[in-house]
Design a protein around this motif. Structure first.
Motif, PDB file in Angstrom:
ATOM      1  N   SER A  24       9.122   2.507  -8.858  1.00  0.00           N
ATOM      2  CA  SER A  24       7.808   2.030  -8.148  1.00  0.00           C
ATOM      3  C   SER A  24       7.021   0.835  -9.183  1.00  0.00           C
ATOM      4  O   SER A  24       6.451  -0.104  -8.559  1.00  0.00           O
ATOM      5  CB  SER A  24       6.740   3.166  -8.180  1.00  0.00           C
ATOM      6  OG  SER A  24       7.473   4.164  -7.262  1.00  0.00           O
ATOM      7  N   GLN A  40       4.667   3.651  -1.788  1.00  0.00           N
ATOM      8  CA  GLN A  40       4.827   5.229  -1.670  1.00  0.00           C
ATOM      9  C   GLN A  40       3.866   5.911  -0.949  1.00  0.00           C
ATOM     10  O   GLN A  40       2.708   5.650  -1.051  1.00  0.00           O
ATOM     11  CB  GLN A  40       4.965   5.908  -2.964  1.00  0.00           C
ATOM     12  CG  GLN A  40       6.354   6.302  -3.347  1.00  0.00           C
ATOM     13  CD  GLN A  40       6.399   6.975  -4.787  1.00  0.00           C
ATOM     14  OE1 GLN A  40       6.400   6.136  -5.724  1.00  0.00           O
ATOM     15  NE2 GLN A  40       7.061   8.278  -5.130  1.00  0.00           N
ATOM     16  N   ASP A  77       8.897   1.304  -0.718  1.00  0.00           N
ATOM     17  CA  ASP A  77       8.908   2.570  -1.813  1.00  0.00           C
ATOM     18  C   ASP A  77       9.192   3.704  -1.019  1.00  0.00           C
ATOM     19  O   ASP A  77       8.184   4.094  -0.456  1.00  0.00           O
ATOM     20  CB  ASP A  77       7.884   2.201  -2.688  1.00  0.00           C
ATOM     21  CG  ASP A  77       7.960   2.951  -3.809  1.00  0.00           C
ATOM     22  OD1 ASP A  77       9.022   3.849  -3.921  1.00  0.00           O
ATOM     23  OD2 ASP A  77       6.968   2.889  -4.899  1.00  0.00           O
ATOM     24  N   GLU A  78      10.192   4.268  -1.148  1.00  0.00           N
ATOM     25  CA  GLU A  78      10.628   5.452  -0.599  1.00  0.00           C
ATOM     26  C   GLU A  78      10.133   5.280   0.880  1.00  0.00           C
ATOM     27  O   GLU A  78       9.259   6.362   1.021  1.00  0.00           O
ATOM     28  CB  GLU A  78       9.994   6.699  -1.239  1.00  0.00           C
ATOM     29  CG  GLU A  78      10.560   6.572  -2.614  1.00  0.00           C
ATOM     30  CD  GLU A  78      10.096   7.900  -3.487  1.00  0.00           C
ATOM     31  OE1 GLU A  78      10.007   9.041  -2.623  1.00  0.00           O
ATOM     32  OE2 GLU A  78      10.003   7.765  -4.693  1.00  0.00           O
TER      33      GLU A  78
HETATM   34 MG   LIG Z   1       8.032   6.134  -7.400  1.00  0.00          MG
END
Ligand SMILES: [Mg+2]
Ligand SMILES: Nc1ncnc2c1ncn2[C@@H]1O[C@H](COP(=O)(O)OP(=O)(O)O)[C@@H](O)[C@H]1O
Lengths: 254, 325
Positions: A38, A75, A153-154
């Protein structure tokens, strides 16, 4: 990017990472929790103080950050607001919105929502969506910006299997069609194996290695970085699949 | 639209009611300038209209500042009143009442200026806390709450030190009152609200983006720190102007934004004007109530706002249980 480093207070989270994301390529970042994925993505997005340089270039030469459109999806951090899905996705085009929203902007929003299969949510409030639906909405927001660089991010952590596949397929086809440079953080190593053009492995804030999926997702790497024993099979299309077997005793992944 | 009509109605009722018990017909004639009765004209033009307009202007200023506060701090409990901005303004005013105005100003000029100055001081402190590394909206809220207690303590100290006469003046002022409204004061408050509008229009979408949280707003290219600073400047001007002339009136800055949010959502293009309108309506209704609860008696407006507003607010919230926060 060159020699990018991030520290939180005195704690270094990321050290001297040098990495290039290419146009029309999906670069997948993998690594254990806290390995700095991240932090790296935030540095590229321009919202994280960092050492070193993050640069952008096209075939004509370097481009200033201000001329590069970045679509960044953090995220998932729950947002409970009374904003509707349409308003949220419109914000992706914030640079061109006026007091009156143009039909062109609204049409673009509708098209993106439709492409992600969530047009029926358009009038719903953000606070009333499931985690997975929210992820799709924020992906739509990033795509509505018509970005040159896409940072996710994810993005699939809360999605069901089918939506995971769909989202990654959409991301890959848009990346190829529009020539985006796309960086995706994924925890699912098999998804990474299927969809990455290239994989970069982060370990404790350092770049462990980068390369094609078959070259990076090896049993040795999984032991070193993730602390697991795993069976890796390479299929006919040259892409590996990973079957985790057990955690290696005495090794804890960060 | 409906809001506009209801607010206009409340304004009319506000003008039509008062301790003098004038017949509706003569009030109406006086407003259009056909009354011919000097007493009625005096009451309507020097008291009723200024008070009713002041309620609208101050209500709008409080509603707008509260809405901005809740947006930039992403917190439903934020308002100028709950976060010490009003208390700062109140302290500034009390300081002038106790210590006397500086030589070159009359008390009537010095009190509003001091109120605005201390509202600015309070906002500046909140802003400075936000400049700390790693500051979150929650830290700003905590700073505001600390300011509330600080200024209240300072205010108590002033009351303790004040002469009997000054003390009475302070207390009256803290209750809040529309009765000293004049056309000049109305113009000032109205001009402040109108003057803030062009600055807000530029940032409407950026403020909306802030509702998604700092991280996402930054990701969308919003310079969050600068945006908060600009909003805080507007908040201190709006709060200062409102508090300066009518005293500290709580509740409206807190509740008007919630009403707007429930009815209109949080797209700031409609949310901010909606909150201003809701504030104007609430204070106007409170003004009516302050005159009619016990006919012939004027209740301090600051007391009445909560009495009128709470039932209305509870009804709205209970009727609308969507999860926003
Ligand atoms: Mg992360
Ligand atoms: N805001 C922060 N303050 C302090 N430390 C942080 C902060 N964000 C992340 N870290 C630390 O930096 C390291 C890398 O974090 P991160 O980039 O979020 O990792 P990943 O995304 O790979 O899980 C971790 O050790 C984490 O604890």
């Amino acid at each position: 990017m060159q020699d990018v480093g991030v520290r939180y207070g005195a704690v270094p989270a990321l050290a001297a990472i040098s990495l290039i994301a290419l146009a029309s390529e999906v670069l997948v970042l993998v690594g254990p929790n806290g390995s700095g994925k991240s932090s790296l993505v935030r540095s590229v997005a321009g919202i994280q103080r960092h050492d070193g340089q993050v640069g952008f270039a096209d075939p004509q030469g370097p481009r200033p950050r201000s001329s590069v459109r970045i679509g960044y999806v953090p995220q998932d951090i729950g947002s409970r607001t009374a904003l509707t899905v349409t308003e949220t996705v419109l914000l992706g085009r914030i640079g061109q919105l006026g007091l009156r929203v143009s039909d062109a902007d609204l049409d673009a929003v509708k098209a993106v929502l439709a492409s992600l299969d969530v047009l029926h949510l358009a009038a719903r409030h953000l606070g009333e969506l499931s985690g997975g639906q929210r992820q799709l909405v924020f992906l739509a927001q990033a795509l509505a910006a018509e970005p040159d660089v896409l940072l996710l991010d994810e993005p699939t952590s809360a999605l069901d299997v089918r939506h995971q596949l769909e989202v990654l397929e959409i991301v890959r086809s848009i990346t190829a069609e529009r020539g985006l440079a796309t960086v995706v953080v994924l925890h699912d190593l098999n998804a990474a194996a299927r969809f990455a053009d290239r994989i970069a492995v982060l370990d404790g804030g350092r770049l462990y290695g980068t390369g094609a999926p078959a070259a990076t997702l090896t049993a040795a790497m999984l032991g070193d970085v993730f602390g697991i024993e795993a069976h890796v099979a390479v299929h006919g299309d040259g892409r590996p699949s990973v079957t985790p077997l057990r955690a290696i005793r005495g090794r804890t992944a960060a | 639209m409906v809001g506009l009509v209801v607010t206009a109605l409340s304004f009319v009722v506000d003008v039509a009611t008062g301790p003098a018990m004038l017949p509706l017909r003569s009030v109406a004639l006086s407003v259009v300038g056909l009354s011919g009765d000097a007493t009625v004209d005096a009451i309507v033009w020097a008291i009723r209209l200024p008070v009713a307009l002041m309620a609208l202007a101050v209500g709008a200023a409080l509603g707008l500042s509260g809405a901005l506060m809740q947006t930039i701090l992403n917190n439903p409990l934020a308002s100028s009143y709950t976060l010490g901005i009003s208390a700062g303004a109140g302290f500034g005013a009390a300081l002038v009442i106790v210590a006397g105005p500086p030589l070159w100003l009359t008390e009537g000029q010095a009190i509003p200026l001091a109120a605005m100055a201390f509202a600015g001081v309070a906002c500046a402190i909140v802003h400075l806390v936000g400049r700390l590394r790693g500051a979150t909206p929650e830290m700003l809220v905590l700073a505001g709450i600390a300011l509330l207690f600080l200024f209240q303590a300072l205010l108590s100290l002033l009351q303790f030190l004040a002469s009997q006469e000054a003390l009475q003046q302070i207390v009256f002022w803290l209750f809040g009152s529309l009765q000293k409204a004049t056309w000049t004061k109305i113009s000032v408050v109205g001009a402040v609200v109108a003057g803030c509008t062009p600055f807000l229009v530029r940032d409407l979408w950026r403020l909306t983006a802030l509702k998604l949280g700092d991280e996402r707003a930054r990701g969308l290219g919003v310079e969050v720190g600068g945006l908060r600073l600009r909003a805080l400047v507007l908040i201190s001007v709006l709060t200062g102007a409102a508090v300066a002339f009518v005293g500290t009136i709580g509740f409206i800055g807190l509740v008007a934004p919630h009403i707007a949010r429930i009815l209109l959502g949080e797209d700031q293009r409609i949310f901010l004007p909606g909150a201003a309108l809701a504030g104007a309506l609430l204070l106007s209704m409170a003004s009516v109530a302050s005159k009619t609860i016990i006919p012939g008696t004027l209740f301090p407006i600051g007391i009445v706002t909560a009495l009128v507003g709470v039932p209305f607010f509870v009804w709205l919230v209970l009727g609308n249980r969507r999860a926003y926060w």
